[in-house]
Design an enzyme around this catalytic site. Structure first.
Site, mmCIF file in Angstrom:
data_model
loop_
_atom_site.group_PDB
_atom_site.id
_atom_site.type_symbol
_atom_site.label_atom_id
_atom_site.label_comp_id
_atom_site.label_asym_id
_atom_site.label_seq_id
_atom_site.Cartn_x
_atom_site.Cartn_y
_atom_site.Cartn_z
ATOM 1 N N TYR A 134 -7.044 -4.621 0.189
ATOM 2 C CA TYR A 134 -6.199 -4.297 -0.950
ATOM 3 C C TYR A 134 -6.832 -4.947 -2.179
ATOM 4 C CZ TYR A 134 -1.784 -3.986 -3.641
ATOM 5 O OH TYR A 134 -0.810 -3.710 -4.581
ATOM 6 N N LYS A 162 -8.734 -0.150 -0.649
ATOM 7 C CA LYS A 162 -7.773 0.413 -1.593
ATOM 8 C C LYS A 162 -8.228 0.003 -2.977
ATOM 9 C CE LYS A 162 -3.026 0.341 -3.235
ATOM 10 N NZ LYS A 162 -1.792 -0.454 -3.339
#
Length: 299
Positions: A134, A162
């Site tokens: 992330y 991501k």
């Protein structure tokens, strides 16, 4: 393990008291799958991960695993303070039925490159679950950039990124540096069309919670290169997509779900539901999107 498609960052439904509403959470996850999403991520930032107790997180993953029932990959967000806790969480979520992890940087401390590399290596090696990094340096002040990823490229458990820097150039930089080594996901709703044009294979989306069928259609058309069909839909939805990048995205997206299909909009403190002029402005955007989508389908 390779991931592709629309992976909504699912909200965690709450009761008015602030306690978790697991049945409503399961209903929302089932709705997402029935509307064509390719995977589901529970306990993201949007899922109020940091505001939950560990038992509540366990309950969410368990309930999600029950309703997903193998239909799509189920990922759990992993947001911890210490490396030891992150390692324990990775092992725990695997036991509870998660099939992958979306891993935040340490929430307690702004790690440097050496520490960031060690953090992600430790989590990736702690369980058999594949890991999506992330990367949101705007919110967490840690950028897992190209140079950092060069030190993680040989860690087989890390399979996806991501990408949420907000800098669309990063997508091309990642492909130029690593080819298809990592599955690159767009993590910003209002950059999905641009990101797909540059080759991302997936989308971790917030507003898909409210409009899953439409977001899946947008993704599929754009990934197929049919931008003539995708662009009007993207332009229509972009005002709502902008809400995904605000500090109050949890309240805004839960309100969108509430207006779109009646889901509870309750949040956990310190968050409060939006009120007054702010609510009126956000409602106007959401209601306009609902109306425009209905007219677009009719036309």
């Amino acid at each position: 393990m390779s991931w592709t498609g629309v992976f909504p960052a699912a909200t965690t439904k709450m009761q008015a008291s602030g306690s978790i509403d697991l049945p409503a959470t399961q209903v929302s996850i089932d709705r997402l799958i029935k509307n064509g999403v390719s995977g589901v991520i529970v306990l993201p930032m949007l899922g109020e991960n940091a505001a939950l107790t560990q038992q509540e997180r366990d309950d969410v993953v368990t309930a999600a695993s029950e309703v997903v029932a193998g239909r799509v990959p189920l990922l759990s967000g992993l947001a911890e303070l210490s490396t030891d806790n992150a390692i324990a969480a990775a092992r725990n979520y695997q036991k509870l039925g998660a099939q992958g992890l979306m891993v935040f940087p340490s929430l307690a401390y702004r790690t440097d490159r050496r520490e960031t590399v060690a953090w992600y290596k430790a989590v990736a090696e702690a369980s058999d679950l594949p890991v999506m990094i992330y990367n949101n340096p705007i919110a967490y002040k840690v950028d897992v950039d190209v140079e950092t990823l060069k030190e993680l490229v040989d860690v087989p458990g890390i399979v996806a990124i991501k990408e949420e820097t907000g800098d669309i150039r990063r997508v091309t930089d990642l492909f130029n540096a690593f080819g298809d080594r990592f599955d690159i996901f767009c993590g910003v709703d209002d950059l999905i069309l641009e990101s797909l044009a540059l080759g991302v294979v997936g989308w971790v989306s917030g507003m898909t919670n409210a409009w899953p069928a439409e977001c899946v259609a947008l993704f599929n058309e754009a990934r197929a290169g049919n931008f003539k069909a995708a662009l009007p839909l993207y332009r229509l939805m972009t005002p709502a997509f902008h809400l995904d990048t605000d500090v109050k995205l949890v309240q805004y997206i839960k309100l969108a779900e509430h207006l779109a299909y009646g889901a509870p909009e309750h949040v956990r403190r310190p968050r409060y539901p939006i009120t007054g002029e702010e609510r009126s402005k956000v409602e106007e955007i959401i209601r306009r999107t609902i109306l425009d989508l209905a007219n677009l389908v009719v036309s």
